[in-house]
Scaffold this active site. Structure first.
Site, short mmCIF file in Angstrom:
data_model
loop_
_atom_site.label_atom_id
_atom_site.label_comp_id
_atom_site.label_asym_id
_atom_site.label_seq_id
_atom_site.Cartn_x
_atom_site.Cartn_y
_atom_site.Cartn_z
N ALA A 234 -6.92 12.21 0.81
CA ALA A 234 -5.87 13.20 0.58
C ALA A 234 -5.23 13.49 1.94
O ALA A 234 -5.11 14.63 2.37
CB ALA A 234 -6.44 14.46 -0.04
N CYS B 128 4.84 10.30 -5.29
CA CYS B 128 4.96 11.64 -4.70
C CYS B 128 5.67 12.58 -5.68
O CYS B 128 6.42 12.14 -6.55
CB CYS B 128 5.70 11.57 -3.37
SG CYS B 128 7.10 10.46 -3.36
N ASN C 296 7.40 1.50 3.98
CA ASN C 296 7.08 2.31 2.82
C ASN C 296 7.74 3.68 2.99
O ASN C 296 7.61 4.29 4.05
CB ASN C 296 5.56 2.45 2.68
CG ASN C 296 5.14 3.31 1.51
OD1 ASN C 296 5.25 4.53 1.53
ND2 ASN C 296 4.64 2.66 0.47
N GLY D 72 -5.86 -3.33 1.45
CA GLY D 72 -5.82 -1.92 1.81
C GLY D 72 -7.11 -1.39 2.37
O GLY D 72 -7.42 -1.55 3.54
N LYS E 197 6.70 0.76 -5.71
CA LYS E 197 5.23 0.82 -5.82
C LYS E 197 4.85 1.77 -6.95
O LYS E 197 5.07 2.98 -6.87
CB LYS E 197 4.60 1.28 -4.51
CG LYS E 197 3.07 1.19 -4.52
CD LYS E 197 2.51 1.44 -3.14
CE LYS E 197 1.00 1.18 -3.11
NZ LYS E 197 0.44 1.35 -1.74
N SER F 281 0.25 -0.10 2.64
CA SER F 281 0.67 1.13 3.31
C SER F 281 -0.46 2.16 3.32
O SER F 281 -1.20 2.31 2.36
CB SER F 281 1.89 1.70 2.59
OG SER F 281 2.29 2.93 3.18
N GLY G 67 -4.98 -3.19 -4.75
CA GLY G 67 -6.08 -2.42 -5.34
C GLY G 67 -7.42 -3.14 -5.30
O GLY G 67 -7.66 -4.03 -6.12
N LYS H 281 2.64 2.48 7.29
CA LYS H 281 2.30 3.73 6.61
C LYS H 281 3.56 4.46 6.17
O LYS H 281 4.64 4.29 6.75
CB LYS H 281 1.45 4.61 7.52
CG LYS H 281 2.16 5.18 8.73
CD LYS H 281 1.20 5.93 9.64
CE LYS H 281 0.44 7.00 8.90
NZ LYS H 281 -0.49 7.75 9.76
N THR I 56 -2.97 4.52 -5.67
CA THR I 56 -4.33 5.01 -5.94
C THR I 56 -4.44 5.76 -7.26
O THR I 56 -3.46 6.28 -7.79
CB THR I 56 -4.78 5.97 -4.81
OG1 THR I 56 -3.80 7.00 -4.66
CG2 THR I 56 -4.95 5.21 -3.50
#
Length: 308
Positions: A73, A133, A102, A269, A169, A24, A247, A48, A197
């Site tokens: 960001a 988040c 996602n 990714g 996730k 995503s 990752g 996304k 991340t």
């Protein structure tokens, strides 16, 4: 060689024709990459992040290259779940390759609304829940940094989307990722994906300013692969549900390393920014790589890391 993989969940299974998924935030809605390869050849597409309403994201600059990776960001910019369902989803080959939505929200209740909205979409095979988040009602702490809040989100998504495979996730920005994995499993998750991340920052020395307008961002790319491998290894040993590795994966050997430490599948990714055809190439290269390395079965390879 049979490359198919089944993520056997507590409530719903998710079957993939091969273990190569997209991550995503790095593959758009999938449609943007259709000119680089056959979307239907992928094991699955994670689109996304989707929110209830459209979001513009953070101010620019919001992406910067770093040593062996990049910081972003972006701020979860997206068109909103309704536009995705009406305009994007029908154009994806969801009947041939699973589409995983996602989702992210700033409250437990909004997570529930999002999950309920997507539960009725035939073209969505699974939900990947972004718990990195912030919870605005709890002072901004990320859902994924508190096992209690993570369990609440998992539980409401599970309840609100009873017909979907639920993947949580996980964030690496915690003291012990296995605590979070077990909380998700106990709350009803069907699978775990990790990692999201790592928090990082970069500075513009001549200007004496942060490189990102947001100051901090998420570090991804080859630089985080050792952290991701460690997290997948730990989580796969801590839970019974399947784990999807994310990752720093940029070649087929990387994918096989993640399967070796316990992953059922992987997500490509940041590599898609460098080579838009990366995930497609990995699907094509996987059989030959397995033969070259003497791997007769992905099931046999999975979790077979020899210690000592």
């Amino acid at each position: 060689m049979d490359l198919s993989v089944t993520l056997s969940g507590q409530t719903h299974d998710l079957t993939l024709k091969n273990p190569i998924l997209t991550a995503s935030g790095t593959f758009g809605y999938g449609l943007e990459f259709a000119t680089y390869g056959d979307l239907a050849s992928l094991g699955g597409m994670v689109v996304k992040g989707l929110s209830l309403q459209a979001r513009d994201g953070n101010p620019t600059p919001r992406i910067v290259e770093t040593t062996a990776g990049m910081l972003n960001a972006v701020g979860l910019q997206n068109d909103g779940v309704d536009i995705f369902c009406a305009q994007k989803l029908p154009m994806l080959p969801w009947q041939e390759s699973p589409v995983i939505a996602n989702i992210y929200a700033a409250s437990v209740e909004d997570f529930g609304q999002l999950a309920a909205r997507l539960n009725d979409e035939e073209g969505v095979a699974a939900l990947e829940v972004n718990v990195s988040c912030p919870n605005v009602r709890e002072g901004g702490i990320a859902f994924g940094q508190d096992p209690g809040m993570l369990a609440q989100v998992t539980s409401i998504v599970r309840k609100s989307a009873p017909d979907k495979h639920i993947m949580i996730k996980l964030s690496p920005n915690v003291t012990d990722i296995t605590v979070m994995a077990r909380a998700a499993e106990e709350a009803g998750a069907d699978s775990i994906s990790c990692i999201n991340t790592l928090l990082g920052m970069a500075v513009d020395l001549p200007r004496r300013r942060p490189s990102l307008a947001n100051v901090v961002g998420g570090l991804s790319g080859p630089a985080i692969k050792p952290v991701a491998l460690r997290c997948v290894w730990q989580v796969a040993r801590a839970v019974k549900i399947p784990v999807v590795g994310v990752g720093g994966i940029s070649c087929v050997e990387d994918a096989l390393e993640f399967i070796l430490v316990g992953a059922h599948a992987v997500q490509v990714g940041t590599a898609s920014f460098m080579r838009p055809d990366c995930a497609f190439d990995m699907v094509q290269e996987l059989p030959a790589a397995c033969e070259r390395l003497g791997i007769s079965s992905l099931d046999e390879l999975r979790g077979s890391l020899q210690l000592g």
